[in-house]
Design a protein around this motif. Structure first.
Motif, PDB file in Angstrom:
ATOM      1  N   ASP A 106      22.700 -12.856  16.678  1.00  0.00           N
ATOM      2  CA  ASP A 106      23.565 -12.197  17.660  1.00  0.00           C
ATOM      3  C   ASP A 106      24.506 -11.171  17.052  1.00  0.00           C
ATOM      4  N   ASN A 107      24.905 -11.372  15.789  1.00  0.00           N
ATOM      5  CA  ASN A 107      25.884 -10.451  15.208  1.00  0.00           C
ATOM      6  C   ASN A 107      25.457  -9.861  13.859  1.00  0.00           C
ATOM      7  N   ALA A 108      24.183 -10.027  13.487  1.00  0.00           N
ATOM      8  CA  ALA A 108      23.738  -9.499  12.192  1.00  0.00           C
ATOM      9  C   ALA A 108      22.245  -9.198  12.184  1.00  0.00           C
ATOM     10  N   ALA A 109      21.875  -8.312  11.285  1.00  0.00           N
ATOM     11  CA  ALA A 109      20.467  -8.017  11.002  1.00  0.00           C
ATOM     12  C   ALA A 109      20.376  -7.823   9.501  1.00  0.00           C
ATOM     13  N   LYS A 110      19.562  -8.658   8.835  1.00  0.00           N
ATOM     14  CA  LYS A 110      19.500  -8.618   7.374  1.00  0.00           C
ATOM     15  C   LYS A 110      18.058  -8.547   6.904  1.00  0.00           C
ATOM     16  N   MET A 111      17.846  -7.715   5.859  1.00  0.00           N
ATOM     17  CA  MET A 111      16.541  -7.655   5.216  1.00  0.00           C
ATOM     18  C   MET A 111      16.409  -8.831   4.261  1.00  0.00           C
ATOM     19  N   LYS A 112      15.219  -9.410   4.209  1.00  0.00           N
ATOM     20  CA  LYS A 112      14.937 -10.476   3.245  1.00  0.00           C
ATOM     21  C   LYS A 112      14.234  -9.822   2.054  1.00  0.00           C
ATOM     22  N   GLU A 113      15.062  -9.267   1.162  1.00  0.00           N
ATOM     23  CA  GLU A 113      14.529  -8.466   0.060  1.00  0.00           C
ATOM     24  C   GLU A 113      13.586  -9.240  -0.848  1.00  0.00           C
ATOM     25  N   SER A 114      13.843 -10.517  -1.052  1.00  0.00           N
ATOM     26  CA  SER A 114      12.992 -11.307  -1.943  1.00  0.00           C
ATOM     27  C   SER A 114      11.600 -11.536  -1.355  1.00  0.00           C
ATOM     28  N   ALA A 115      11.455 -11.355  -0.042  1.00  0.00           N
ATOM     29  CA  ALA A 115      10.158 -11.588   0.612  1.00  0.00           C
ATOM     30  C   ALA A 115       9.404 -10.289   0.911  1.00  0.00           C
ATOM     31  N   GLN A 116       9.918  -9.156   0.422  1.00  0.00           N
ATOM     32  CA  GLN A 116       9.225  -7.882   0.634  1.00  0.00           C
ATOM     33  C   GLN A 116       7.887  -7.892  -0.089  1.00  0.00           C
ATOM     34  N   LYS A 117       6.932  -7.155   0.475  1.00  0.00           N
ATOM     35  CA  LYS A 117       5.616  -7.063  -0.141  1.00  0.00           C
ATOM     36  C   LYS A 117       5.132  -5.623  -0.037  1.00  0.00           C
ATOM     37  N   THR A 118       4.540  -5.117  -1.099  1.00  0.00           N
ATOM     38  CA  THR A 118       4.002  -3.756  -1.088  1.00  0.00           C
ATOM     39  C   THR A 118       2.530  -3.795  -1.458  1.00  0.00           C
ATOM     40  N   TYR A 119       1.700  -3.172  -0.621  1.00  0.00           N
ATOM     41  CA  TYR A 119       0.276  -3.050  -0.889  1.00  0.00           C
ATOM     42  C   TYR A 119      -0.001  -1.619  -1.332  1.00  0.00           C
ATOM     43  N   VAL A 120      -0.680  -1.466  -2.468  1.00  0.00           N
ATOM     44  CA  VAL A 120      -1.080  -0.144  -2.946  1.00  0.00           C
ATOM     45  C   VAL A 120      -2.510   0.086  -2.472  1.00  0.00           C
ATOM     46  N   LYS A 121      -2.710   1.161  -1.719  1.00  0.00           N
ATOM     47  CA  LYS A 121      -4.029   1.422  -1.149  1.00  0.00           C
ATOM     48  C   LYS A 121      -4.987   1.970  -2.217  1.00  0.00           C
ATOM     49  N   PRO A 122      -6.219   1.518  -2.210  1.00  0.00           N
ATOM     50  CA  PRO A 122      -7.219   2.085  -3.122  1.00  0.00           C
ATOM     51  C   PRO A 122      -7.516   3.538  -2.743  1.00  0.00           C
ATOM     52  N   ILE A 123      -7.934   4.319  -3.722  1.00  0.00           N
ATOM     53  CA  ILE A 123      -8.334   5.716  -3.493  1.00  0.00           C
ATOM     54  C   ILE A 123      -9.841   5.788  -3.620  1.00  0.00           C
ATOM     55  N   VAL A 124     -10.498   6.487  -2.684  1.00  0.00           N
ATOM     56  CA  VAL A 124     -11.963   6.569  -2.673  1.00  0.00           C
ATOM     57  C   VAL A 124     -12.389   8.030  -2.843  1.00  0.00           C
ATOM     58  N   ARG A 125     -13.334   8.277  -3.747  1.00  0.00           N
ATOM     59  CA  ARG A 125     -13.910   9.606  -3.959  1.00  0.00           C
ATOM     60  C   ARG A 125     -15.426   9.469  -4.039  1.00  0.00           C
ATOM     61  N   THR A 126     -16.147  10.449  -3.477  1.00  0.00           N
ATOM     62  CA  THR A 126     -17.614  10.452  -3.582  1.00  0.00           C
ATOM     63  C   THR A 126     -18.072  11.785  -4.155  1.00  0.00           C
ATOM     64  N   LYS A 127     -19.136  11.700  -4.970  1.00  0.00           N
ATOM     65  CA  LYS A 127     -19.723  12.909  -5.553  1.00  0.00           C
ATOM     66  C   LYS A 127     -21.106  12.573  -6.079  1.00  0.00           C
ATOM     67  N   GLU A 128     -22.084  13.379  -5.676  1.00  0.00           N
ATOM     68  CA  GLU A 128     -23.455  13.288  -6.180  1.00  0.00           C
ATOM     69  C   GLU A 128     -24.010  11.870  -6.169  1.00  0.00           C
ATOM     70  N   GLY A 129     -23.941  11.203  -5.020  1.00  0.00           N
ATOM     71  CA  GLY A 129     -24.536   9.885  -4.867  1.00  0.00           C
ATOM     72  C   GLY A 129     -23.754   8.734  -5.466  1.00  0.00           C
ATOM     73  N   GLU A 130     -22.524   9.018  -5.896  1.00  0.00           N
ATOM     74  CA  GLU A 130     -21.693   7.958  -6.469  1.00  0.00           C
ATOM     75  C   GLU A 130     -20.362   7.891  -5.720  1.00  0.00           C
ATOM     76  N   MET A 131     -19.942   6.666  -5.432  1.00  0.00           N
ATOM     77  CA  MET A 131     -18.633   6.452  -4.832  1.00  0.00           C
ATOM     78  C   MET A 131     -17.759   5.785  -5.883  1.00  0.00           C
ATOM     79  N   LYS A 132     -16.565   6.373  -6.120  1.00  0.00           N
ATOM     80  CA  LYS A 132     -15.612   5.793  -7.055  1.00  0.00           C
ATOM     81  C   LYS A 132     -14.432   5.257  -6.271  1.00  0.00           C
ATOM     82  N   VAL A 133     -14.039   4.037  -6.591  1.00  0.00           N
ATOM     83  CA  VAL A 133     -12.854   3.422  -5.984  1.00  0.00           C
ATOM     84  C   VAL A 133     -11.854   3.209  -7.112  1.00  0.00           C
ATOM     85  N   TYR A 134     -10.685   3.851  -6.973  1.00  0.00           N
ATOM     86  CA  TYR A 134      -9.617   3.743  -7.976  1.00  0.00           C
ATOM     87  C   TYR A 134      -8.655   2.646  -7.552  1.00  0.00           C
ATOM     88  N   LEU A 135      -8.482   1.663  -8.420  1.00  0.00           N
ATOM     89  CA  LEU A 135      -7.603   0.527  -8.139  1.00  0.00           C
ATOM     90  C   LEU A 135      -6.430   0.541  -9.106  1.00  0.00           C
TER      91      LEU A 135
END
Length: 197
Positions: A106-135
């Motif tokens: 009712d009187n506050a809004a707080k971030m739970k910093e210890s429970a934050q989560k970050t996902y790093v998205k993979p990068i995808v590239r294709t060239k000459e019949g090959e797909m590369k996924v960078y992790l």
């Protein structure tokens, strides 16, 4: 000779310190403050234009959605109108998805910093019949699925946590067309689309 090696080492060390300081300076900043027990102010700094900001309730219902036009973003919420309980703030750009749990009373809004989560998205590239996924290092377990235009799975693989680097896939034998690549981790999915000729 020894002096040159020492000088070279010092130059590298100062360059590394400078790059680390610049990275920290450009790191995304999130703040959530309550003013006059009425307004909740959300501020984001050092974000890229086009970053998506959304707020979800505990049942997965979308409460708010917006997009940042520049490197700084601000939004004011009425505390009395915010849904009480556990909410999830999602901040998504081209490279990452950050989840920030928020507790609203009712009187506050707080971030739970210890429970934050970050996902790093993979990068995808294709060239000459090959797909590369960078992790990036530090990712959790996830599943890769490749679907054709009929949504049939043409390829599937599970990737174990921490196996960073480049993964290569031979896609030369697949028919020409558009394929959706789905990466799923912890129930969250990221998508890439590739076109094979």
């Amino acid at each position: 000779m020894k002096q040159r090696i020492t000088q070279a080492f010092m130059v590298i060390m100062f360059m590394t310190i400078g790059l680390t300081a610049q990275a920290r300076e450009n790191e995304r900043e999130i703040s959530l403050t309550v003013e006059n027990s009425k307004a909740v102010v959300l501020t984001l700094n050092h974000i890229e234009a086009g970053t998506k900001i959304s707020l979800w309730d505990a049942n997965g219902k979308l409460l708010f959605e917006d997009k940042a036009d520049e490197a700084t973003y601000g939004k004011v919420f009425n505390l009395q109108q915010l849904k009480k309980g556990e909410l999830m703030l999602e901040i998504e750009d081209r490279q990452t998805l950050q989840l920030v749990p928020i507790t609203v009373s009712d009187n506050a809004a707080k971030m739970k910093e210890s429970a934050q989560k970050t996902y790093v998205k993979p990068i995808v590239r294709t060239k000459e019949g090959e797909m590369k996924v960078y992790l990036r290092d530090g990712h959790g377990d996830y599943t890769i699925r490749m679907l054709d235009k009929f949504q049939d799975v043409v390829y599937r693989e599970s990737v174990v946590a921490g196996k960073g680097g480049i993964k290569r896939y031979d896609v030369s034998k697949l028919p020409s067309g558009t394929y959706n690549i789905q990466f799923t981790a912890d129930g969250r999915s990221f998508y890439h689309t590739i076109t094979l000729n």
